[in-house]
Motif scaffolding. Structure first.
Motif, PDB file in Angstrom:
ATOM      1  N   THR A   1       0.827  -1.198   0.000  1.00  0.00           N
ATOM      2  CA  THR A   1       0.000   0.000   0.000  1.00  0.00           C
ATOM      3  C   THR A   1       0.865   1.253   0.000  1.00  0.00           C
ATOM      4  N   ALA A   2       1.973   1.221   0.720  1.00  0.00           N
ATOM      5  CA  ALA A   2       2.853   2.390   0.789  1.00  0.00           C
ATOM      6  C   ALA A   2       3.442   2.727  -0.568  1.00  0.00           C
ATOM      7  N   VAL A   3       3.678   1.706  -1.402  1.00  0.00           N
ATOM      8  CA  VAL A   3       4.240   1.946  -2.726  1.00  0.00           C
ATOM      9  C   VAL A   3       3.189   2.489  -3.674  1.00  0.00           C
ATOM     10  N   TYR A   4       1.991   1.905  -3.632  1.00  0.00           N
ATOM     11  CA  TYR A   4       0.979   2.210  -4.631  1.00  0.00           C
ATOM     12  C   TYR A   4      -0.117   3.155  -4.157  1.00  0.00           C
ATOM     13  N   GLY A   5      -0.638   2.916  -2.950  1.00  0.00           N
ATOM     14  CA  GLY A   5      -1.910   3.528  -2.667  1.00  0.00           C
ATOM     15  C   GLY A   5      -2.057   4.356  -1.418  1.00  0.00           C
ATOM     16  N   ASP A   6      -0.990   4.683  -0.751  1.00  0.00           N
ATOM     17  CA  ASP A   6      -1.116   5.569   0.392  1.00  0.00           C
ATOM     18  C   ASP A   6      -1.715   6.879  -0.096  1.00  0.00           C
ATOM     19  N   PRO A   7      -2.916   7.275   0.373  1.00  0.00           N
ATOM     20  CA  PRO A   7      -3.520   8.518  -0.123  1.00  0.00           C
ATOM     21  C   PRO A   7      -2.544   9.686  -0.045  1.00  0.00           C
ATOM     22  N   GLY A   8      -2.435  10.410  -1.141  1.00  0.00           N
ATOM     23  CA  GLY A   8      -1.484  11.490  -1.235  1.00  0.00           C
ATOM     24  C   GLY A   8      -0.169  11.084  -1.866  1.00  0.00           C
ATOM     25  N   ARG A   9       0.009   9.794  -2.088  1.00  0.00           N
ATOM     26  CA  ARG A   9       1.252   9.302  -2.699  1.00  0.00           C
ATOM     27  C   ARG A   9       1.371   9.840  -4.123  1.00  0.00           C
ATOM     28  N   ARG A  10       2.542  10.353  -4.444  1.00  0.00           N
ATOM     29  CA  ARG A  10       2.825  10.893  -5.778  1.00  0.00           C
ATOM     30  C   ARG A  10       3.743   9.932  -6.523  1.00  0.00           C
ATOM     31  N   VAL A  11       3.427   9.704  -7.791  1.00  0.00           N
ATOM     32  CA  VAL A  11       4.234   8.833  -8.638  1.00  0.00           C
ATOM     33  C   VAL A  11       4.375   9.498 -10.003  1.00  0.00           C
ATOM     34  N   PRO A  12       5.557   9.466 -10.611  1.00  0.00           N
ATOM     35  CA  PRO A  12       5.703  10.019 -11.958  1.00  0.00           C
ATOM     36  C   PRO A  12       4.681   9.408 -12.921  1.00  0.00           C
ATOM     37  N   LEU A  13       4.139  10.233 -13.801  1.00  0.00           N
ATOM     38  CA  LEU A  13       3.043   9.818 -14.664  1.00  0.00           C
ATOM     39  C   LEU A  13       3.376   8.613 -15.535  1.00  0.00           C
ATOM     40  N   HIS A  14       4.626   8.473 -15.948  1.00  0.00           N
ATOM     41  CA  HIS A  14       4.966   7.428 -16.913  1.00  0.00           C
ATOM     42  C   HIS A  14       5.062   6.036 -16.308  1.00  0.00           C
ATOM     43  N   ALA A  15       4.969   5.921 -14.981  1.00  0.00           N
ATOM     44  CA  ALA A  15       5.285   4.653 -14.320  1.00  0.00           C
ATOM     45  C   ALA A  15       4.085   3.780 -13.992  1.00  0.00           C
ATOM     46  N   THR A  16       2.867   4.319 -14.056  1.00  0.00           N
ATOM     47  CA  THR A  16       1.690   3.536 -13.691  1.00  0.00           C
ATOM     48  C   THR A  16       0.592   3.688 -14.735  1.00  0.00           C
ATOM     49  N   ALA A  17      -0.377   2.785 -14.684  1.00  0.00           N
ATOM     50  CA  ALA A  17      -1.489   2.833 -15.636  1.00  0.00           C
ATOM     51  C   ALA A  17      -2.341   4.085 -15.426  1.00  0.00           C
ATOM     52  N   VAL A  18      -2.662   4.419 -14.172  1.00  0.00           N
ATOM     53  CA  VAL A  18      -3.462   5.619 -13.932  1.00  0.00           C
ATOM     54  C   VAL A  18      -2.696   6.861 -14.372  1.00  0.00           C
ATOM     55  N   GLY A  19      -1.392   6.866 -14.148  1.00  0.00           N
ATOM     56  CA  GLY A  19      -0.579   8.003 -14.558  1.00  0.00           C
ATOM     57  C   GLY A  19      -0.557   8.177 -16.063  1.00  0.00           C
ATOM     58  N   LEU A  20      -0.434   7.089 -16.790  1.00  0.00           N
ATOM     59  CA  LEU A  20      -0.412   7.169 -18.245  1.00  0.00           C
ATOM     60  C   LEU A  20      -1.745   7.644 -18.806  1.00  0.00           C
ATOM     61  N   VAL A  21      -2.845   7.213 -18.199  1.00  0.00           N
ATOM     62  CA  VAL A  21      -4.160   7.693 -18.641  1.00  0.00           C
ATOM     63  C   VAL A  21      -4.248   9.204 -18.462  1.00  0.00           C
ATOM     64  N   LEU A  22      -3.793   9.676 -17.320  1.00  0.00           N
ATOM     65  CA  LEU A  22      -3.849  11.122 -17.050  1.00  0.00           C
ATOM     66  C   LEU A  22      -2.940  11.882 -18.007  1.00  0.00           C
ATOM     67  N   LEU A  23      -1.763  11.354 -18.279  1.00  0.00           N
ATOM     68  CA  LEU A  23      -0.834  12.018 -19.188  1.00  0.00           C
ATOM     69  C   LEU A  23      -1.348  11.994 -20.619  1.00  0.00           C
ATOM     70  N   ALA A  24      -1.967  10.899 -21.022  1.00  0.00           N
ATOM     71  CA  ALA A  24      -2.477  10.770 -22.383  1.00  0.00           C
ATOM     72  C   ALA A  24      -3.529  11.821 -22.699  1.00  0.00           C
ATOM     73  N   HIS A  25      -4.200  12.311 -21.665  1.00  0.00           N
ATOM     74  CA  HIS A  25      -5.262  13.289 -21.870  1.00  0.00           C
ATOM     75  C   HIS A  25      -4.892  14.668 -21.325  1.00  0.00           C
ATOM     76  N   ALA A  26      -3.602  14.847 -21.011  1.00  0.00           N
ATOM     77  CA  ALA A  26      -3.121  16.166 -20.589  1.00  0.00           C
ATOM     78  C   ALA A  26      -2.874  17.022 -21.836  1.00  0.00           C
ATOM     79  N   GLY A  27      -2.552  18.275 -21.613  1.00  0.00           N
ATOM     80  CA  GLY A  27      -2.275  19.166 -22.734  1.00  0.00           C
ATOM     81  C   GLY A  27      -1.008  18.768 -23.469  1.00  0.00           C
ATOM     82  N   GLY A  28      -0.905  19.207 -24.719  1.00  0.00           N
ATOM     83  CA  GLY A  28       0.260  18.870 -25.526  1.00  0.00           C
ATOM     84  C   GLY A  28       1.561  19.351 -24.933  1.00  0.00           C
ATOM     85  N   THR A  29       1.536  20.521 -24.296  1.00  0.00           N
ATOM     86  CA  THR A  29       2.754  21.054 -23.685  1.00  0.00           C
ATOM     87  C   THR A  29       3.243  20.150 -22.563  1.00  0.00           C
ATOM     88  N   MET A  30       2.325  19.694 -21.737  1.00  0.00           N
ATOM     89  CA  MET A  30       2.699  18.799 -20.638  1.00  0.00           C
ATOM     90  C   MET A  30       3.229  17.485 -21.176  1.00  0.00           C
TER      91      MET A  30
END
Length: 264
Positions: free
Chosen positions: A130-159
């Motif tokens: 849980t500490a690695v993946y899901g501790d509320p407030g945990r930050r992970v670089p966008l490219h490393a997880t499935a949820v992060g990639l979904v968010l990045l895929a729909h972010a602005g072109g500049t980001m």
């Protein structure tokens, strides 16, 4: 009238205060004055003066061993954030159901700049996982997880360009570390409507995620599951994750939530 010169000390105090608060993280929850001085890069005398102010207001608490930790007053202020509290409360019952349906950990995350921030995580796994993946407030670089990639895929072109052109940290041998490969991955996610990864953050562990959109069609969050690779197969979890996201999305739209992303 405030002149630029007279405004400088005030900004400096704010910067120093933020440096002290920023010295705390999930691996450093209790810090002494010397720890705070070292991690903030400020003299001990300066830290002592600001810490006394923060302690008096309730932003910091004094521990039995003489160290300091984040205080309840600061926590009470932080939970007022609509991006975190409202979305987490809305998603919670659907994450519980998703976990029950898949036996995988269920999570919802939002984007803050170049990182995903976990809002809620429902799992019966060990504390270390849980500490690695899901501790509320945990930050992970966008490219490393499935949820992060979904968010990045729909972010602005500049980001997207900033992330793809910057060095990408390798958490495992499977982590995407090349910008061209990441761009191709993002295009595939937009085309197929989901992200699936295996072993990119922790070896032997995978993730599957889909977007959550507001009434304007903007992606405001990502819902997903994570667990052992053999458990995270699209044919097994996709329908359940999409159903959970649809329910959360319906709540977001019916309640008129407007959750703005931070960063381009």
């Amino acid at each position: 009238m405030t002149t630029p010169h007279s405004a400088t000390p005030e900004r400096s105090v704010v910067d120093r205060t933020l440096s002290i608060l920023g010295a705390f993280d999930r691996d450093n929850r209790i810090l002494s004055l010397s720890d705070l001085s070292r991690r903030s890069g400020l003299p001990v005398a300066t830290v002592h003066r600001i810490v006394n102010k923060l302690h008096g207001w309730g932003a910091l608490e004094r521990c039995a061993d003489g160290g300091y930790s984040i205080g309840l007053r600061l926590w009470e202020t932080a939970v007022l954030s609509p991006r975190a509290s409202t979305m987490a409360e809305t998603a919670q019952p659907h994450l519980v159901a998703l976990h029950g349906q898949t036996s995988a950990a269920a999570t919802i995350a939002i984007r803050d700049g170049k990182e995903s921030v976990c809002l809620s995580f429902v799992s019966n796994e060990t504390a270390s996982t849980t500490a690695v993946y899901g501790d509320p407030g945990r930050r992970v670089p966008l490219h490393a997880t499935a949820v992060g990639l979904v968010l990045l895929a729909h972010a602005g072109g500049t980001m997207q360009q900033e992330v793809c052109s910057a060095p990408l940290r390798a958490f495992t041998r499977a982590t995407i570390t090349h910008g061209t490969q990441l761009k191709q991955c993002l295009a595939k996610i937009r085309r197929e409507g989901y992200a699936v990864l295996h072993g990119t953050l922790v070896e032997g562990r995978g993730g599957f995620a889909v977007p959550v959109r507001d009434s304007r069609g903007a992606v405001v969050a990502a819902v997903g599951v994570s667990g052992p690779v053999d458990l995270i197969q699209p044919t097994r979890v996709a329908a359940h994750v999409r159903a959970a996201a649809a329910m959360i999305q319906r709540c977001v739209r019916s309640e008129g939530l407007r959750i703005t992303e931070v960063g381009a």
